[in-house]
Design a protein around this motif. Sequence first.
Motif, PDB file in Angstrom:
ATOM      1  N   GLY A 219      54.948  30.349  29.909  1.00  0.00           N
ATOM      2  CA  GLY A 219      53.783  31.172  30.190  1.00  0.00           C
ATOM      3  C   GLY A 219      52.746  30.417  31.006  1.00  0.00           C
ATOM      4  N   ALA A 220      52.556  29.132  30.724  1.00  0.00           N
ATOM      5  CA  ALA A 220      51.590  28.308  31.458  1.00  0.00           C
ATOM      6  C   ALA A 220      51.953  28.206  32.922  1.00  0.00           C
ATOM      7  CB  ALA A 220      51.527  26.925  30.817  1.00  0.00           C
ATOM      8  N   ALA A 221      53.163  28.096  33.240  1.00  0.00           N
ATOM      9  CA  ALA A 221      53.583  27.972  34.643  1.00  0.00           C
ATOM     10  C   ALA A 221      53.222  29.226  35.436  1.00  0.00           C
ATOM     11  CB  ALA A 221      55.100  27.728  34.686  1.00  0.00           C
ATOM     12  N   ARG A 222      53.257  30.368  34.774  1.00  0.00           N
ATOM     13  CA  ARG A 222      52.976  31.611  35.484  1.00  0.00           C
ATOM     14  C   ARG A 222      51.466  31.825  35.712  1.00  0.00           C
ATOM     15  NH1 ARG A 222      56.997  33.477  31.942  1.00  0.00           N
ATOM     16  NH2 ARG A 222      55.409  34.353  30.555  1.00  0.00           N
ATOM     17  N   ILE A 223      50.581  31.396  34.809  1.00  0.00           N
ATOM     18  CA  ILE A 223      49.150  31.746  34.900  1.00  0.00           C
ATOM     19  C   ILE A 223      48.282  30.598  35.402  1.00  0.00           C
ATOM     20  CG2 ILE A 223      49.472  33.386  33.009  1.00  0.00           C
ATOM     21  CD1 ILE A 223      47.968  31.407  31.221  1.00  0.00           C
ATOM     22  N   ARG A 224      48.813  29.383  35.470  1.00  0.00           N
ATOM     23  CA  ARG A 224      47.958  28.239  35.814  1.00  0.00           C
ATOM     24  C   ARG A 224      47.345  28.387  37.217  1.00  0.00           C
ATOM     25  NH1 ARG A 224      47.558  23.181  37.806  1.00  0.00           N
ATOM     26  NH2 ARG A 224      46.575  21.622  36.442  1.00  0.00           N
ATOM     27  N   GLU A 225      48.110  28.914  38.165  1.00  0.00           N
ATOM     28  CA  GLU A 225      47.609  29.050  39.555  1.00  0.00           C
ATOM     29  C   GLU A 225      46.412  29.986  39.606  1.00  0.00           C
ATOM     30  OE1 GLU A 225      49.237  30.524  43.930  1.00  0.00           O
ATOM     31  OE2 GLU A 225      50.642  30.166  42.270  1.00  0.00           O
ATOM     32  N   ASP A 226      46.454  31.103  38.896  1.00  0.00           N
ATOM     33  CA  ASP A 226      45.331  32.040  38.886  1.00  0.00           C
ATOM     34  C   ASP A 226      44.100  31.425  38.214  1.00  0.00           C
ATOM     35  OD1 ASP A 226      46.902  33.851  40.164  1.00  0.00           O
ATOM     36  OD2 ASP A 226      47.469  34.935  38.334  1.00  0.00           O
ATOM     37  N   VAL A 227      44.324  30.666  37.139  1.00  0.00           N
ATOM     38  CA  VAL A 227      43.200  30.033  36.443  1.00  0.00           C
ATOM     39  C   VAL A 227      42.554  28.988  37.347  1.00  0.00           C
ATOM     40  CG1 VAL A 227      42.536  28.593  34.461  1.00  0.00           C
ATOM     41  CG2 VAL A 227      44.179  30.460  34.159  1.00  0.00           C
ATOM     42  N   ALA A 228      43.346  28.234  38.078  1.00  0.00           N
ATOM     43  CA  ALA A 228      42.799  27.222  38.993  1.00  0.00           C
ATOM     44  C   ALA A 228      42.001  27.890  40.126  1.00  0.00           C
ATOM     45  CB  ALA A 228      43.936  26.374  39.567  1.00  0.00           C
ATOM     46  N   ARG A 229      42.499  29.022  40.637  1.00  0.00           N
ATOM     47  CA  ARG A 229      41.801  29.735  41.706  1.00  0.00           C
ATOM     48  C   ARG A 229      40.459  30.264  41.180  1.00  0.00           C
ATOM     49  NH1 ARG A 229      45.402  33.224  42.768  1.00  0.00           N
ATOM     50  NH2 ARG A 229      46.444  32.018  44.403  1.00  0.00           N
ATOM     51  N   ALA A 230      40.524  30.756  39.934  1.00  0.00           N
ATOM     52  CA  ALA A 230      39.285  31.269  39.344  1.00  0.00           C
ATOM     53  C   ALA A 230      38.280  30.147  39.150  1.00  0.00           C
ATOM     54  CB  ALA A 230      39.584  31.959  38.019  1.00  0.00           C
ATOM     55  N   LEU A 231      38.763  28.984  38.722  1.00  0.00           N
ATOM     56  CA  LEU A 231      37.864  27.841  38.523  1.00  0.00           C
ATOM     57  C   LEU A 231      37.231  27.419  39.856  1.00  0.00           C
ATOM     58  CD1 LEU A 231      36.704  25.774  36.573  1.00  0.00           C
ATOM     59  CD2 LEU A 231      38.690  24.305  37.038  1.00  0.00           C
ATOM     60  N   GLY A 232      37.971  27.499  40.957  1.00  0.00           N
ATOM     61  CA  GLY A 232      37.436  27.161  42.271  1.00  0.00           C
ATOM     62  C   GLY A 232      36.316  28.113  42.707  1.00  0.00           C
ATOM     63  N   LEU A 233      36.487  29.411  42.395  1.00  0.00           N
ATOM     64  CA  LEU A 233      35.467  30.395  42.770  1.00  0.00           C
ATOM     65  C   LEU A 233      34.195  30.231  41.954  1.00  0.00           C
ATOM     66  CD1 LEU A 233      37.700  33.579  43.202  1.00  0.00           C
ATOM     67  CD2 LEU A 233      36.630  32.198  44.999  1.00  0.00           C
ATOM     68  N   LEU A 234      34.331  29.620  40.763  1.00  0.00           N
ATOM     69  CA  LEU A 234      33.147  29.420  39.931  1.00  0.00           C
ATOM     70  C   LEU A 234      32.406  28.121  40.274  1.00  0.00           C
ATOM     71  CD1 LEU A 234      34.579  30.454  36.410  1.00  0.00           C
ATOM     72  CD2 LEU A 234      33.045  31.778  37.867  1.00  0.00           C
ATOM     73  N   GLY A 235      33.012  27.223  41.060  1.00  0.00           N
ATOM     74  CA  GLY A 235      32.441  25.910  41.321  1.00  0.00           C
ATOM     75  C   GLY A 235      31.394  25.920  42.442  1.00  0.00           C
ATOM     76  N   GLY A 236      31.122  24.666  42.904  1.00  0.00           N
ATOM     77  CA  GLY A 236      30.075  24.505  43.913  1.00  0.00           C
ATOM     78  C   GLY A 236      30.367  25.224  45.204  1.00  0.00           C
ATOM     79  N   ASP A 237      31.629  25.423  45.546  1.00  0.00           N
ATOM     80  CA  ASP A 237      31.983  26.145  46.770  1.00  0.00           C
ATOM     81  C   ASP A 237      32.045  27.643  46.540  1.00  0.00           C
ATOM     82  OD1 ASP A 237      32.182  23.761  48.133  1.00  0.00           O
ATOM     83  OD2 ASP A 237      34.327  23.515  47.674  1.00  0.00           O
ATOM     84  N   GLY A 238      31.724  28.058  45.352  1.00  0.00           N
ATOM     85  CA  GLY A 238      31.794  29.479  45.059  1.00  0.00           C
ATOM     86  C   GLY A 238      30.507  29.979  44.467  1.00  0.00           C
ATOM     87  N   ALA A 239      30.660  30.587  43.280  1.00  0.00           N
ATOM     88  CA  ALA A 239      29.520  31.242  42.639  1.00  0.00           C
ATOM     89  C   ALA A 239      28.409  30.273  42.310  1.00  0.00           C
ATOM     90  CB  ALA A 239      29.995  31.964  41.379  1.00  0.00           C
ATOM     91  N   GLU A 240      28.754  29.086  41.846  1.00  0.00           N
ATOM     92  CA  GLU A 240      27.714  28.127  41.461  1.00  0.00           C
ATOM     93  C   GLU A 240      26.861  27.717  42.672  1.00  0.00           C
ATOM     94  OE1 GLU A 240      27.266  23.772  39.217  1.00  0.00           O
ATOM     95  OE2 GLU A 240      29.225  24.449  39.937  1.00  0.00           O
ATOM     96  N   GLY A 241      27.515  27.470  43.805  1.00  0.00           N
ATOM     97  CA  GLY A 241      26.767  27.076  45.032  1.00  0.00           C
ATOM     98  C   GLY A 241      25.881  28.194  45.538  1.00  0.00           C
ATOM     99  N   ALA A 242      26.399  29.406  45.563  1.00  0.00           N
ATOM    100  CA  ALA A 242      25.639  30.548  46.058  1.00  0.00           C
ATOM    101  C   ALA A 242      24.410  30.817  45.193  1.00  0.00           C
ATOM    102  CB  ALA A 242      26.544  31.788  46.097  1.00  0.00           C
ATOM    103  N   MET A 243      24.613  30.719  43.865  1.00  0.00           N
ATOM    104  CA  MET A 243      23.481  30.957  42.980  1.00  0.00           C
ATOM    105  C   MET A 243      22.443  29.836  43.101  1.00  0.00           C
ATOM    106  SD  MET A 243      25.323  32.447  39.557  1.00  0.00           S
ATOM    107  CE  MET A 243      23.762  32.697  38.736  1.00  0.00           C
ATOM    108  N   ALA A 244      22.883  28.631  43.322  1.00  0.00           N
ATOM    109  CA  ALA A 244      21.932  27.519  43.503  1.00  0.00           C
ATOM    110  C   ALA A 244      21.098  27.713  44.783  1.00  0.00           C
ATOM    111  CB  ALA A 244      22.712  26.196  43.541  1.00  0.00           C
ATOM    112  N   ASP A 245      21.733  28.153  45.858  1.00  0.00           N
ATOM    113  CA  ASP A 245      21.003  28.415  47.109  1.00  0.00           C
ATOM    114  C   ASP A 245      19.979  29.533  46.888  1.00  0.00           C
ATOM    115  OD1 ASP A 245      22.417  26.449  48.404  1.00  0.00           O
ATOM    116  OD2 ASP A 245      23.902  27.840  49.304  1.00  0.00           O
ATOM    117  N   ALA A 246      20.406  30.564  46.173  1.00  0.00           N
ATOM    118  CA  ALA A 246      19.493  31.690  45.940  1.00  0.00           C
ATOM    119  C   ALA A 246      18.280  31.239  45.137  1.00  0.00           C
ATOM    120  CB  ALA A 246      20.233  32.820  45.205  1.00  0.00           C
TER     121      ALA A 246
END
Length: 549
Positions: A219-246
């Motif tokens: 099960g981990a092999a199937r979902i790990r890629e989506d979780v990593a992508r989600a973590l990237g969108l939440l980081g400094g290059d994603g939601a966290e960076g945009a909210m900090a600029d705002a």
Amino acid sequence: MLRALDIRDMLIIDRLELAFQPGLNVMTGETGAGKSILLDSLGFVLGWRGRAELVRQGAEQGEVVAVFDLPAGHAAHAVLEEAGLPGGDELILRRINRPDGRKTAWVNDRRCSGDVLRALSDTLVELHGQHDDRGLLDPRGHRAMLDTFGGLEQVRGETRATWGAYTRAQKRVEATRAALDAIREEEEFLRHAVAEFEALDPQAGEDAELDARRRTMQGAARIREDVARALGLLGGDGAEGAMADALRWLDGVAGNADGTLDAPLSALNRAMVELGEAQAGVGASLDALDFDEHELENTEERLFAIRALARKHDCAPDNLPDVGVALRDRLTTLDAGDADLAQQEADLCAAQAAYEAAATMLSDRRAAAAVRLDAAVMAELAPLRMERAEFRTILGAADPGPDGHDTATFTVATNPGAPAGALNKIASGGELSRFLLALKVCLTGPDSGLTMIFDEIDRGVGGATADAVGRRLADLARNGQVLVVTHSPQVAARGTHHWRVEKQVTNGATLSRVVPLSDTDRIDEIARMLAGDTVTDEARAAARALLNP
């Protein structure tokens, strides 16, 4: 001791009550008077097989009751106990016979089978006559009679004990050999199977644990890629960076906005905190989904190996440890079997030697007892006018068994130089009667507890020989009870109690009755036996002489 016999509606007896006494009880009467009916009735209540039709014609049923005294230690007590029947110092046997052949028996008022009656009869009564194939004429019983005469019960018991130990040791050796042979046939399989188990070492519950771990990793092999992508969108290059600029832009102009941006700025600050928590949780999940790809491969390989081994041995995976133990035990048995077998074979040799020693001792004692028995019987034959006859106990070899490895046969030669043979094949009627009587006198102990019945054992003899037979019967009855059916006046005169069996016709029906005789009646009866139908004074005088020798 037989104390009473009550017969109702049996053949030509309508009602008959007899009270017997210790000592020599004699029954006389003309031929056909019904003496044999008395014995048939007694045999019926004892369970013996005899006449099929015993019920008196016209009667609803025939009934016989026999009462015995049982002293302490009598062999009948053991039979009663084994059969679950009530005991005591009195034994009452009752048996009825219906015209259709149905029979019912009671012992001390408790229903019982014919087999129980016969077992009891073996301890109560012995019947002897010219056709006595149940007793002395049956060679199968001669060895036991010799042992009893020689007092060999203890030696024979020791022989039986050693025979039991020998046969048990023999069975153990045979079982061990069979088990080893069976294991040796699969030795190659056992060694391979045990090696498989030792290499894999499966544990109880391991199958479920491996399956759960495998499912988690798949099960981990199937979902790990989506979780990593989600973590990237939440980081400094994603939601966290945009909210900090705002926040930075709004905070720069908030002072000129008359407080209209205070609430939005507060909400953004809270959102940044929540976003940080979400980012941390997703990161932790991603860490948990991180595994070595080789671990999944190894887990699957072990899981498949355990299930394959379970299929091979046709068991559940959780039962594999028990199967492995059983296989190891069998292999251990094989490896240690030769040593065990060698010890068991040594034990068998020792048990066989012990049996041979006991059986040889029993054989020696039997040989000595046979010499004594032969001398005792020969001493009894002389007074019975058979001093020229020869009695011999022949011992032979038999297959080893619990009672030793001997046979014993009583043989006779009626004249010097004549070949010896079995009693019932060599002796004539009169001779056979005297041989049986001599044997019985020698073989019967004073405490046998048996009521002995002699059915015309004096047939074919008369005069001094009949007198000798009567004396021997009286000797035999001195410490017990003997019943004699006789036509010999010399034998009848030796009785301590005397009954006459006679027939009479009443209302057109022939009935048999038994009359106890007084001393005067005995004189007349013995005179009749001497003279016939016409009793003379001379016959009475001869009868008195017989009664008072």
